[in-house]
Design an enzyme around this catalytic site. Structure first.
Site, short mmCIF file in Angstrom:
data_model
loop_
_atom_site.label_atom_id
_atom_site.label_comp_id
_atom_site.label_asym_id
_atom_site.label_seq_id
_atom_site.Cartn_x
_atom_site.Cartn_y
_atom_site.Cartn_z
N TYR A 171 0.82 -1.21 0.00
CA TYR A 171 0.00 0.00 0.00
C TYR A 171 0.86 1.26 0.00
O TYR A 171 0.41 2.32 -0.44
CB TYR A 171 -0.89 0.04 1.25
CG TYR A 171 -2.22 -0.65 1.10
CD1 TYR A 171 -2.30 -2.00 0.79
CD2 TYR A 171 -3.41 0.05 1.29
CE1 TYR A 171 -3.52 -2.64 0.68
CE2 TYR A 171 -4.64 -0.58 1.19
CZ TYR A 171 -4.68 -1.92 0.88
OH TYR A 171 -5.89 -2.54 0.77
N LYS A 231 3.31 -15.47 2.51
CA LYS A 231 3.49 -16.18 1.25
C LYS A 231 5.01 -16.41 1.15
O LYS A 231 5.67 -15.98 0.20
CB LYS A 231 2.93 -15.32 0.10
CG LYS A 231 2.90 -15.99 -1.25
CD LYS A 231 1.85 -17.07 -1.40
CE LYS A 231 2.01 -17.80 -2.72
NZ LYS A 231 1.20 -19.03 -2.81
N ASP A 246 -6.34 -7.02 4.06
CA ASP A 246 -7.45 -6.36 3.37
C ASP A 246 -8.35 -7.41 2.73
O ASP A 246 -9.57 -7.39 2.88
CB ASP A 246 -6.90 -5.39 2.31
CG ASP A 246 -8.03 -4.70 1.56
OD1 ASP A 246 -8.96 -4.21 2.22
OD2 ASP A 246 -8.00 -4.68 0.32
N ASP A 292 -12.30 -9.05 4.21
CA ASP A 292 -13.54 -9.00 3.42
C ASP A 292 -14.11 -10.41 3.29
O ASP A 292 -15.31 -10.62 3.42
CB ASP A 292 -13.28 -8.43 2.01
CG ASP A 292 -13.59 -6.94 1.92
OD1 ASP A 292 -13.44 -6.25 2.95
OD2 ASP A 292 -13.98 -6.48 0.84
C1 IPM Z 1 -10.38 -1.13 3.98
C2 IPM Z 1 -10.61 -0.50 2.63
C3 IPM Z 1 -9.43 0.41 2.30
C4 IPM Z 1 -8.18 -0.47 2.23
C5 IPM Z 1 -9.61 1.24 1.02
C6 IPM Z 1 -10.89 2.04 1.02
C7 IPM Z 1 -8.41 2.12 0.78
O1 IPM Z 1 -10.82 -1.45 1.66
O2 IPM Z 1 -10.31 -0.39 4.98
O3 IPM Z 1 -10.27 -2.34 4.05
O4 IPM Z 1 -7.90 -1.06 1.19
O5 IPM Z 1 -7.49 -0.55 3.24
MN MN Z 2 -10.83 -3.51 2.43
#
Ligand code: IPM
Ligand code: MN
Length: 355
Positions: free
Chosen positions: A142, A189, A245, A249
């Site tokens: 990032y 990884k 990240d 999700d």
């Molecule tokens: C999260 C979001 C952010 C990330 C985005 C909006 C930059 O997806 O907080 O998980 O990728 O960290």
């Molecule tokens: Mn995210």
């Protein structure tokens, strides 16, 4: 106690869900005799509209002067469909994390017994799931060097980690593992990536300091699979920024709705609390977004930043009661019977007043 809180509602459904948290915050502080000072600021697309900057200096100052930040969501489709946009709402969030030094993102994944049937995964696989992701938040791919070459026909992003960055995140992982089931999974990884080998090596060295914690080392692709196969087999996981990240999700669907999952981003001096769902533009302004992730983020704030355990626990109970009694938004139920964002907030406020 005096609570000085910066509220950055942000974009999309951010303002709607954050409003419900503020209602809950005011109610809980009245009940427990705390004094709350709320100051609002802009971040994300709305900050670009007002200041031409997704994380203006005014907002940064506000965060630094507050005990904690309650954040809503960031993002606007008008930027998603324009990969060439130079200024993007997400840059605001990334800069905010970096400038506030929020290097660890704590993302719990819990299941609610009354919602086990809502999950796309079989009940018997998810029962008892209680996971804590500790995601590194201010490093890795990032924040590494990136760019374009060859007349824009070549692009690169680099993943970089220093040993110190790994140590401080692993320390948080080990400490949570000690307080929980003493199990820690280091996600990497290491069969391919050099940064992952440094993660593994560093965590292996640290094991000596935490003899009670049993550490497993697993490749991220395998974790992605096992998370949906046997989520209840995990407890604390530490991950790099990008792996965390993606996996969080994935994990958020285990509970039945992403609209339930809170998070805390912490560092040495500041802390920010936010729902893990995004700005959900399709639902914006419709009063249907689930406020629970934001309300549970508020509960995490009261617990982590102010050590107000009783208050946090009461909010958690109120949330649980709203779910058990079916006072939920459409993401969790049958449309005709579901509640609005505000009705869920009202139920939670009433529960707090009565209990
Ligand atoms: C999260 C979001 C952010 C990330 C985005 C909006 C930059 O997806 O907080 O998980 O990728 O960290
Ligand atoms: Mn995210």
């Amino acid at each position: 106690m005096k609570l000085k809180i910066a509220v950055l509602a942000g974009d999309g459904i951010g303002p709607e869900v954050t409003n419900e948290s503020i209602k809950v915050l005011n109610c809980i502080s009245n009940k427990f005799n705390h004094e709350v000072e709320i100051n609002e600021g802009f971040v994300g697309a709305i900050a670009i509209d007002h200041y031409g900057d997704p994380y203006p200096e005014e907002t940064h100052k506000l965060c630094l002067e507050s005990d904690a930040v309650l954040f809503g969501a960031i993002g606007d489709p008008k930027y998603d469909n324009d990969p060439k946009a130079k200024i993007r709402p997400e840059q605001g969030l990334l800069r905010m994390r970096k400038k506030l030094g929020l290097y660890a993102n704590l993302r719990p994944t819990l299941v609610f017994d009354s919602l086990l049937d809502m999950s796309p995964i079989k009940k018997e696989r998810i029962t008892g799931t209680d996971i804590l992701f500790v995601r590194e938040l201010t490093g890795g791919i990032y924040f590494g060097d990136r760019g374009r070459k060859n007349n824009d026909n070549y692009a690169f992003d680099t993943c970089q980690y220093s040993k110190d960055e790994i140590i401080r995140i692993a320390k948080i992982g080990f400490e949570y593992a000690l307080k929980r089931s003493k199990k820690l999974c280091c996600v990497d990884k290491a069969n391919v990536l050099e940064t992952s080998r440094l993660w593994r090596e560093t965590v292996q060295d640290m094991e000596k300091e935490y003899p009670e914690v049993k550490v497993s080392y697993e490749f991220v692709d395998a974790v992605a699979m096992r998370l949906v196969q046997w989520p209840s087999s995990y407890d604390v996981l530490i991950t790099s920024n990008l792996f965390g990240d993606i996996l969080t999700d994935e994990a958020s669907v285990i509970s039945g709705s992403m609209g339930l999952m809170p998070s805390a981003s912490v560092g040495s001096n500041n802390a920010l609390f936010e729902p893990i769902h995004g700005s959900y533009p399709q639902a914006t302004g419709k009063n249907i977004a689930n406020p629970i992730a934001s309300i549970l983020s508020l509960s995490m704030m009261l617990d982590h930043t102010f050590n107000l355990k009783e208050e946090a626990e009461l909010i958690n109970k109120a949330v649980e009661s709203s779910i058990i009694n079916g006072f939920t938004t459409p993401d969790l139920g049958i449309d005709e019977k579901s509640c609005s964002t505000q009705q869920v907030g009202d139920f939670i406020v009433e529960f707090i007043l009565k209990n």
